[in-house]
Design a protein around this motif. Structure first.
Motif, PDB file in Angstrom:
ATOM      1  N   HIS A 253       0.895  -0.988   0.068  1.00 31.37           N
ATOM      2  CA  HIS A 253      -0.031  -0.223  -0.059  1.00 31.37           C
ATOM      3  C   HIS A 253       1.015   0.926   0.124  1.00 31.37           C
ATOM      4  O   HIS A 253       0.557   1.939  -0.697  1.00 31.37           O
ATOM      5  N   ALA A 254       1.682   1.199   0.908  1.00 30.65           N
ATOM      6  CA  ALA A 254       2.807   2.400   0.869  1.00 30.65           C
ATOM      7  C   ALA A 254       3.618   2.916  -0.599  1.00 30.65           C
ATOM      8  O   ALA A 254       3.943   3.740  -1.188  1.00 30.65           O
ATOM      9  N   LYS A 255       4.116   1.461  -0.905  1.00 34.51           N
ATOM     10  CA  LYS A 255       4.425   1.798  -2.770  1.00 34.51           C
ATOM     11  C   LYS A 255       3.348   2.091  -3.298  1.00 34.51           C
ATOM     12  O   LYS A 255       4.119   3.032  -4.304  1.00 34.51           O
ATOM     13  N   LEU A 256       2.913   1.648  -3.522  1.00 34.88           N
ATOM     14  CA  LEU A 256       1.382   1.773  -4.519  1.00 34.88           C
ATOM     15  C   LEU A 256       1.567   3.840  -4.269  1.00 34.88           C
ATOM     16  O   LEU A 256       1.210   4.149  -5.354  1.00 34.88           O
ATOM     17  N   LEU A 257       1.108   3.798  -3.074  1.00 36.83           N
ATOM     18  CA  LEU A 257       0.863   5.330  -2.550  1.00 36.83           C
ATOM     19  C   LEU A 257       2.426   6.669  -3.500  1.00 36.83           C
ATOM     20  O   LEU A 257       2.120   7.688  -4.119  1.00 36.83           O
ATOM     21  N   ALA A 258       3.364   6.085  -3.354  1.00 40.23           N
ATOM     22  CA  ALA A 258       4.223   7.083  -3.893  1.00 40.23           C
ATOM     23  C   ALA A 258       4.692   6.360  -5.490  1.00 40.23           C
ATOM     24  O   ALA A 258       5.212   7.496  -6.480  1.00 40.23           O
ATOM     25  N   ARG A 259       4.013   5.911  -6.041  1.00 40.43           N
ATOM     26  CA  ARG A 259       4.243   5.368  -7.304  1.00 40.43           C
ATOM     27  C   ARG A 259       2.828   6.967  -7.968  1.00 40.43           C
ATOM     28  O   ARG A 259       3.433   7.185  -9.467  1.00 40.43           O
ATOM     29  N   SER A 260       2.766   6.587  -6.459  1.00 47.37           N
ATOM     30  CA  SER A 260       0.836   7.533  -7.641  1.00 47.37           C
ATOM     31  C   SER A 260       1.772   9.234  -7.027  1.00 47.37           C
ATOM     32  O   SER A 260       0.642   9.831  -7.268  1.00 47.37           O
ATOM     33  N   GLY A 261       3.176   9.263  -6.359  1.00 46.34           N
ATOM     34  CA  GLY A 261       3.411  10.970  -5.596  1.00 46.34           C
ATOM     35  C   GLY A 261       2.307  11.117  -4.124  1.00 46.34           C
ATOM     36  O   GLY A 261       3.176  12.421  -4.104  1.00 46.34           O
ATOM     37  N   GLU A 262       1.653  10.424  -4.022  1.00 46.09           N
ATOM     38  CA  GLU A 262       1.359  10.446  -2.378  1.00 46.09           C
ATOM     39  C   GLU A 262       2.718   9.834  -1.602  1.00 46.09           C
ATOM     40  O   GLU A 262       2.208   8.844  -0.841  1.00 46.09           O
ATOM     41  N   TYR A 263       3.846  11.406  -1.743  1.00 48.37           N
ATOM     42  CA  TYR A 263       4.707  10.672  -0.382  1.00 48.37           C
ATOM     43  C   TYR A 263       4.672  10.482   0.521  1.00 48.37           C
ATOM     44  O   TYR A 263       5.129  10.393   1.483  1.00 48.37           O
ATOM     45  N   ILE A 264       4.029  11.920   1.375  1.00 49.60           N
ATOM     46  CA  ILE A 264       3.793  11.817   1.948  1.00 49.60           C
ATOM     47  C   ILE A 264       3.038  10.515   2.759  1.00 49.60           C
ATOM     48  O   ILE A 264       2.891  10.333   3.901  1.00 49.60           O
ATOM     49  N   GLN A 265       1.821  10.180   2.086  1.00 51.26           N
ATOM     50  CA  GLN A 265       0.556   9.462   2.347  1.00 51.26           C
ATOM     51  C   GLN A 265       1.435   8.136   2.551  1.00 51.26           C
ATOM     52  O   GLN A 265       0.997   7.636   3.428  1.00 51.26           O
ATOM     53  N   ALA A 266       2.494   8.051   2.151  1.00 59.05           N
ATOM     54  CA  ALA A 266       3.129   6.647   1.934  1.00 59.05           C
ATOM     55  C   ALA A 266       4.744   6.982   3.063  1.00 59.05           C
ATOM     56  O   ALA A 266       4.235   5.440   4.092  1.00 59.05           O
ATOM     57  N   LEU A 267       4.410   7.969   3.849  1.00 58.49           N
ATOM     58  CA  LEU A 267       5.656   7.825   4.483  1.00 58.49           C
ATOM     59  C   LEU A 267       4.991   7.215   5.917  1.00 58.49           C
ATOM     60  O   LEU A 267       5.255   6.567   6.535  1.00 58.49           O
ATOM     61  N   GLU A 268       3.487   8.246   6.026  1.00 59.18           N
ATOM     62  CA  GLU A 268       2.405   7.898   6.940  1.00 59.18           C
ATOM     63  C   GLU A 268       2.358   6.169   7.250  1.00 59.18           C
ATOM     64  O   GLU A 268       2.408   5.361   7.934  1.00 59.18           O
ATOM     65  N   ALA A 269       1.783   5.419   5.774  1.00 58.74           N
ATOM     66  CA  ALA A 269       1.833   4.195   5.791  1.00 58.74           C
ATOM     67  C   ALA A 269       3.015   3.047   6.254  1.00 58.74           C
ATOM     68  O   ALA A 269       3.100   3.190   6.983  1.00 58.74           O
ATOM     69  N   ALA A 270       4.146   3.871   6.002  1.00 62.95           N
ATOM     70  CA  ALA A 270       5.536   3.366   5.988  1.00 62.95           C
ATOM     71  C   ALA A 270       6.017   3.181   7.755  1.00 62.95           C
ATOM     72  O   ALA A 270       6.778   2.380   8.357  1.00 62.95           O
ATOM     73  N   GLU A 271       5.564   4.354   8.456  1.00 60.88           N
ATOM     74  CA  GLU A 271       5.923   4.814   9.829  1.00 60.88           C
ATOM     75  C   GLU A 271       5.443   3.941  10.352  1.00 60.88           C
ATOM     76  O   GLU A 271       5.425   3.354  11.456  1.00 60.88           O
ATOM     77  N   LYS A 272       3.460   3.861   9.835  1.00 61.96           N
ATOM     78  CA  LYS A 272       2.529   2.622  10.266  1.00 61.96           C
ATOM     79  C   LYS A 272       3.322   0.904  10.340  1.00 61.96           C
ATOM     80  O   LYS A 272       2.929   0.279  11.348  1.00 61.96           O
ATOM     81  N   LEU A 273       3.574   0.968   9.823  1.00 60.17           N
ATOM     82  CA  LEU A 273       4.596  -0.618   9.211  1.00 60.17           C
ATOM     83  C   LEU A 273       5.752  -0.981  10.389  1.00 60.17           C
ATOM     84  O   LEU A 273       6.006  -1.736  11.162  1.00 60.17           O
ATOM     85  N   LYS A 274       6.547   0.112  10.649  1.00 60.44           N
ATOM     86  CA  LYS A 274       7.362   0.775  11.610  1.00 60.44           C
ATOM     87  C   LYS A 274       6.784   0.182  13.340  1.00 60.44           C
ATOM     88  O   LYS A 274       7.710  -0.722  13.964  1.00 60.44           O
ATOM     89  N   ASN A 275       5.898   0.710  13.230  1.00 54.14           N
ATOM     90  CA  ASN A 275       5.437   0.461  14.617  1.00 54.14           C
ATOM     91  C   ASN A 275       4.677  -0.721  14.875  1.00 54.14           C
ATOM     92  O   ASN A 275       4.148  -0.677  15.820  1.00 54.14           O
ATOM     93  N   MET A 276       4.467  -1.269  14.217  1.00 54.43           N
ATOM     94  CA  MET A 276       3.518  -2.686  14.380  1.00 54.43           C
ATOM     95  C   MET A 276       3.864  -2.936  15.343  1.00 54.43           C
ATOM     96  O   MET A 276       5.138  -3.201  15.047  1.00 54.43           O
ATOM     97  N   LYS A 277       3.258  -3.733  16.209  1.00 54.09           N
ATOM     98  CA  LYS A 277       3.633  -4.589  17.061  1.00 54.09           C
ATOM     99  C   LYS A 277       4.135  -5.778  16.575  1.00 54.09           C
ATOM    100  O   LYS A 277       3.059  -6.642  15.784  1.00 54.09           O
ATOM    101  N   ASN A 278       4.764  -7.084  16.973  1.00 50.82           N
ATOM    102  CA  ASN A 278       5.155  -8.470  16.222  1.00 50.82           C
ATOM    103  C   ASN A 278       5.319  -8.656  15.418  1.00 50.82           C
ATOM    104  O   ASN A 278       4.775  -9.331  14.635  1.00 50.82           O
ATOM    105  N   ASN A 279       6.039  -7.659  14.217  1.00 49.05           N
ATOM    106  CA  ASN A 279       6.033  -6.893  13.082  1.00 49.05           C
ATOM    107  C   ASN A 279       6.912  -7.854  12.658  1.00 49.05           C
ATOM    108  O   ASN A 279       8.383  -7.161  12.624  1.00 49.05           O
TER     109      ASN A 279
END
Length: 304
Positions: A253-279
């Protein structure tokens, strides 16, 4: 009597065929290689002459004349599916490969539909399916024996390289990977058990993103994967953990946001990924460097 006469008429041809085949292996060894590019199997077969101290280009192999791209029988290329060469559609099948070397301009690579021929003696230009003008690449080290290689540059792009003496000749081609992938995703999902139908749609979306093609279709497939994944009622962690798949879905999902030029939203999704428990996804050694590298790149784009 007619049958006997026919038999005797065929005898000389049979004898010549046996004589031409011979009992001793030919000096130019017969070689072959195959490589899968995406879904397409590509095979090359040739007889490999050696330099043996001779001057090849312009002497042993004449300029501006058609050459068999090897020795003995015609060199062949076989494609397991439809491919495109120089924007020309090449149907699945086997083709003879010929070369026209040149001293002053580009060389010509030819695919001819008559693959079962000896050298160039019966070469018929009306059976050419494609001609490609290429610039020979100078080698640093000598290729004593004529060799061929098949290289994958992506699931879509590949090339065949013929090397001899100090020259490389490269024939690029494109597979029909995307259309085959579309059919495969649906077929594999239909075949899968209910709790695994999401997997091929997720993999398909990931592949399309990596190739940077049909991004809107990739988003549709990702949405389909998310819906199917949420509908799973029972889970078996012996094969893959549920948190790993959740992380994978979020990362695509984050990568597809970046492909569409939505980098801020992509970074938010990536940050959510990094903060997931038991990731399990981000913690894997082969995933974390890729995620961190792409996130750093997105940050640099946002800062500009």
């Amino acid at each position: 009597m007619k049958n006997i006469a026919l038999l005797f008429a065929l005898v000389p041809a049979f004898i010549f065929a046996q004589y031409n085949r011979g009992l001793i292996p030919r000096a130019s060894a017969e070689k072959g290689i195959s490589q899968k590019i995406g879904y397409t199997n590509v095979e090359a077969r040739w007889s490999s002459p050696s330099v043996k101290g001779r001057k090849i280009w312009g002497e042993l192999v004449a300029y501006d004349q058609i050459w068999r791209a090897g020795a003995n029988a015609a060199t062949t290329l076989e494609f397991g599916t439809t491919v495109h060469i120089n924007k020309t559609k090449i149907e699945a099948g086997k083709y003879a490969l010929f070369v026209i070397p040149s001293l002053h301009h580009g060389w010509t690579l030819i695919l001819n539909s008559d693959h079962a021929q000896w050298g160039t003696y019966n070469y018929d230009p009306t059976k050419d399916v494609v001609r490609v003008n290429v610039i020979p690449r100078r080698r640093m080290a000598i290729a004593e024996d004529l060799s061929m290689s098949i290289d994958q540059h992506s699931f879509i792009h590949g090339s065949v390289t013929l090397s001899w003496e100090f020259i490389d000749l490269i024939l690029p081609f494109e597979t029909d990977f995307v259309n085959t992938l579309k059919a495969e995703v649906k077929a594999k999902s239909d075949e899968a058990l209910d709790n695994a139908k999401w997997a091929t749609y997720l993999q398909g979306a990931d592949y399309l993103e990596e190739l940077n093609v049909e991004i809107e279709l990739a988003k549709t497939w990702l949405n389909q994967a998310e819906k199917m994944f949420k509908a799973v009622k029972s889970w078996d962690d012996r094969y893959v953990s549920k948190t790993y798949v959740e992380g994978h879905l979020l990362w695509v999902h984050a990568k597809l946001l970046a492909r569409s030029g939505e980098y801020i939203q992509a970074l938010e999704a990536a940050e959510k990924l990094k903060n997931m428990k038991n990731n399990d996804f981000y913690s894997r050694s082969f995933n974390q460097p890729k995620v961190d590298s792409m996130v750093d790149n997105w940050k640099s784009i946002v800062k500009k």
